[in-house]
Structures are given as structure tokens and as C-alpha cells.
Design a protein around this motif. Sequence first.
Motif, short mmCIF file in Angstrom:
data_model
loop_
_atom_site.label_atom_id
_atom_site.label_comp_id
_atom_site.label_asym_id
_atom_site.label_seq_id
_atom_site.Cartn_x
_atom_site.Cartn_y
_atom_site.Cartn_z
N PHE A 81 -0.50 10.13 -26.40
CA PHE A 81 -1.42 10.20 -25.26
C PHE A 81 -0.76 10.82 -24.04
O PHE A 81 -1.43 11.41 -23.20
N PHE A 82 0.56 10.67 -23.92
CA PHE A 82 1.26 11.29 -22.80
C PHE A 82 1.01 12.80 -22.80
O PHE A 82 0.77 13.40 -21.75
N VAL A 83 1.07 13.39 -24.02
CA VAL A 83 0.95 14.83 -24.15
C VAL A 83 -0.51 15.25 -24.27
O VAL A 83 -0.97 16.18 -23.59
N MET A 84 -1.26 14.57 -25.14
CA MET A 84 -2.66 14.96 -25.36
C MET A 84 -3.47 14.92 -24.06
O MET A 84 -4.27 15.81 -23.79
N LYS A 85 -3.24 13.87 -23.26
CA LYS A 85 -3.98 13.74 -22.00
C LYS A 85 -3.30 14.46 -20.84
O LYS A 85 -3.86 14.52 -19.75
N GLU A 86 -2.10 14.97 -21.07
CA GLU A 86 -1.30 15.60 -20.02
C GLU A 86 -1.26 14.70 -18.78
O GLU A 86 -1.66 15.08 -17.68
N LEU A 87 -0.74 13.50 -18.98
CA LEU A 87 -0.78 12.48 -17.94
C LEU A 87 0.33 12.68 -16.91
O LEU A 87 1.42 13.14 -17.22
N ASP A 88 0.03 12.26 -15.70
CA ASP A 88 1.05 12.05 -14.67
C ASP A 88 1.34 10.56 -14.64
O ASP A 88 0.44 9.76 -14.34
N ILE A 89 2.57 10.19 -14.96
CA ILE A 89 2.97 8.78 -14.97
C ILE A 89 4.03 8.57 -13.91
O ILE A 89 5.09 9.22 -13.93
N ARG A 90 3.74 7.68 -12.97
CA ARG A 90 4.60 7.53 -11.80
C ARG A 90 4.96 6.07 -11.57
O ARG A 90 4.16 5.17 -11.84
N GLY A 91 6.14 5.85 -11.05
CA GLY A 91 6.52 4.53 -10.58
C GLY A 91 6.22 4.43 -9.09
O GLY A 91 6.04 5.43 -8.40
N SER A 92 6.18 3.19 -8.60
CA SER A 92 5.96 2.95 -7.17
C SER A 92 6.83 1.78 -6.74
O SER A 92 6.77 0.71 -7.36
N ARG A 93 7.63 1.99 -5.70
CA ARG A 93 8.56 0.97 -5.24
C ARG A 93 8.47 0.78 -3.73
O ARG A 93 8.46 1.76 -2.97
N ASN A 94 8.39 -0.48 -3.31
CA ASN A 94 8.40 -0.80 -1.88
C ASN A 94 7.32 -0.03 -1.13
O ASN A 94 6.22 0.14 -1.64
N ALA A 95 7.62 0.47 0.07
CA ALA A 95 6.62 1.16 0.87
C ALA A 95 7.31 1.96 1.96
O ALA A 95 8.46 1.71 2.32
N LEU A 96 6.60 2.94 2.48
CA LEU A 96 7.06 3.75 3.60
C LEU A 96 6.45 3.24 4.90
O LEU A 96 5.45 2.51 4.89
N ARG A 97 7.01 3.66 6.01
CA ARG A 97 6.49 3.21 7.30
C ARG A 97 5.02 3.59 7.47
O ARG A 97 4.24 2.82 8.01
N ARG A 98 4.62 4.75 6.97
CA ARG A 98 3.21 5.13 7.11
C ARG A 98 2.30 4.20 6.31
O ARG A 98 1.12 4.04 6.67
N ASP A 99 2.80 3.59 5.24
CA ASP A 99 2.01 2.60 4.50
C ASP A 99 1.80 1.35 5.36
O ASP A 99 0.73 0.74 5.34
N PHE A 100 2.83 0.97 6.11
CA PHE A 100 2.70 -0.16 7.03
C PHE A 100 1.63 0.14 8.07
O PHE A 100 0.78 -0.71 8.38
N ASP A 101 1.63 1.34 8.62
CA ASP A 101 0.64 1.71 9.63
C ASP A 101 -0.77 1.65 9.05
O ASP A 101 -1.71 1.18 9.72
N ALA A 102 -0.94 2.08 7.81
CA ALA A 102 -2.26 2.07 7.18
C ALA A 102 -2.76 0.64 6.97
O ALA A 102 -3.94 0.33 7.20
N VAL A 103 -1.88 -0.26 6.53
CA VAL A 103 -2.27 -1.65 6.29
C VAL A 103 -2.56 -2.36 7.62
O VAL A 103 -3.51 -3.14 7.72
N ILE A 104 -1.75 -2.10 8.62
CA ILE A 104 -2.00 -2.69 9.93
C ILE A 104 -3.39 -2.30 10.43
O ILE A 104 -4.15 -3.14 10.93
N GLU A 105 -3.75 -1.05 10.24
CA GLU A 105 -5.08 -0.59 10.65
C GLU A 105 -6.18 -1.31 9.87
O GLU A 105 -7.21 -1.69 10.45
#
Length: 339
Positions: A271-295
Motif C-alpha cells: 500500500f505504501f507504493v500502490m497508493k503512493e502515500l506520504d507517511i510522516r511523523g510528528s513530534r512536539n510543536a513549533l511556536r506557531r502551533d502554540f499561537d494557533a492553539v492560543i487563538e
Amino acid sequence: MKVLEIAKPGEVRLIERPVPQPGPGEVLLRVRTVGYCGTDLSTFRGANPLVEYPRIPGHEVAGTIEQFGADATSDLSVGQHVLVFPYTECERCTACQAGRPNCCQYNQTLGVQRDGALAEYACLPAEKLIAAPGLTDRDLALVEPLTVGAHAVARGQATEQDTVLVFGCGAIGLGVIAAAASRHARVIAVDIDDEKLALGEKCGAAESINSLTEDLNTRVAELTDGHGPHLVIEAVGLPQTFRASVNLVAFAGRVVYVGYAKAAVEYETKFFVMKELDIRGSRNALRRDFDAVIEMLQSGSLPVDEIVNRSTNLAGACEAMEQWSASPQQVTKIHITLD
């Protein structure tokens, strides 16, 4: 002052320590509210490989500025209520050089690789404190866990054209749901608890699926005209949901893992190849993510009273950790108040 310490796996206690004094560039913070994180539970259970014992937990922090140390420069002032940005960055590794310090190779998160702030007072670098006018201490302590979900949504590049399936309606999953909904994506929440699914809908999910009582594959196919969601974000951390993310996502879709499985995961890799998937990890957060959540929190759109479904004072913090470990399914977010 009183401090909560995880002495070793299965043992949490209150200890006494002197009130710290701020060093150069630091601020003395009177801690008001600290949220327990799933990382803290893993530390208590002895399942966190990043922790050495004893360890003071606490990186979801709200407090009041008490004193500035020498050479501490800030637009903030004594008496101001703030939240804490709990991560460090080396500024030299490939992640930092790429503008992604949230996954700094040498990051040290409060309460994980270094002692946290579950204490009556804590000294922290002035630049790691963030003001958010109009938010209560409870709101301030909720910002950081919600940013983890918001960063996962940013990693998945969710847009208003997307259907986003979210595995898990715990604190991180709710942050994912809220952030995806704020981008006007259509969100499908998946969990095995009807109450948590209802909370997911209050955070912005358009539909929900109880995968314990409904056939997940069938329901997802029904809700996506057989195509699957454009983006799947996994916030549970189980091998079966890791695999299901790849199986369910649409062709040319994206998968983001913000949970991490505690056991090896076997995939049908075609499925990785057939669907040509983008598979990504996500760790912690950036300052702009804090600004978005505060809003988001300032808008009053999130059911904060329901997300924080248990609060206790410092005297009850040890018992709360033990009870959480015994019955994790009953907890979305625990707050420890230190006033």
C-alpha cells in the motif's frame, strides 16, 4: 517548597526542596496549574526510555511571574500569568538548521529528559514563557498538549478540501480534531468510547465511529464514497491503528503518526507504493502551533471544562497518578492546581 517526584517506576511522592533562585536570563515562576501528560504516566509505569529516575514531571504548565533574574530580558512583567514552552533546541543539528527545532536531535523536554515543573516554584528561561491574554490558568496549562495535535495537522497539511480521519479522542486526538476543524477540514473521529467520541464532536468532528461496535472499514467506506480519507492522523499508538491508517487512507493520501507504538508493527507494504502515500511523523510543536492553539482557546470554541475531566490539588496528585494508571480509560486530562 513541595515538589512531586516519581522516585522510580510505580512510586510517586511529595518531597521538600528549597525555593530555587533565578539565574542569569531566568524567571522565577510561581506554578499555578500543571497538566499530567501521557508521558508522565509512561514514566510512572517505567515505560519511558527517555527518563532517568528520580524525575520531577510537569511540562503542561501555567504560572505567575514572581521574579526576574539578572540579565533576563522580556516584554513580560512580574505578576503576569503565563504558560511554558517546554522544549529546548540546540540550533546546530540538521532539524534545527532546517527550521524544525521541535524535533531537535538533542531536545530536552521538561519533565522527560530533565526535571519538570510540578512544584510550587520553578526557574525557567525568560524566552520560554508565553503570555496569552484572556486565558485562565486552566486554559494556559491546556495549550501545550493541544499544540501537539495542532502540529500533527500542520504536518499533514490539512485543508478545507480534505476529509481527515483521527484515531483517538484522548487529549492529543482532541487537539488534532480541533486543529483540523479550524482549517475547515471534514473530520471523522474514531475511538472505542462513546463519551470520548461525543467530546470529539464538540471539538469539531463532523462524524464519529466507535470501532468497537461498528465495522470500521465499512463505515469509513460509507462516509468517503469508497475512497478513504485524504489524511489519517494516528494519536493512539497501537500496532493495529498504525496498520489501519495505511489500509484506510485514500490513494495519494497522507498518514501522520503522532502516537508511537510500544511494540513492533508489521505492514502490508504494497500500500505504501500502490497508493503512493506520504507517511510522516510528528513530534512536539513549533511556536506557531502554540499561537494557533492560543487563538482557538481565546475564541471560546473548545469545551475546556470537559477536556479537563479531573482536577486535584498537590496533596492529591500522587493518588491521582496511581488511579490514572489503574484506570486510564476514565481520564482525558488531569490538572494539578497548586494555589
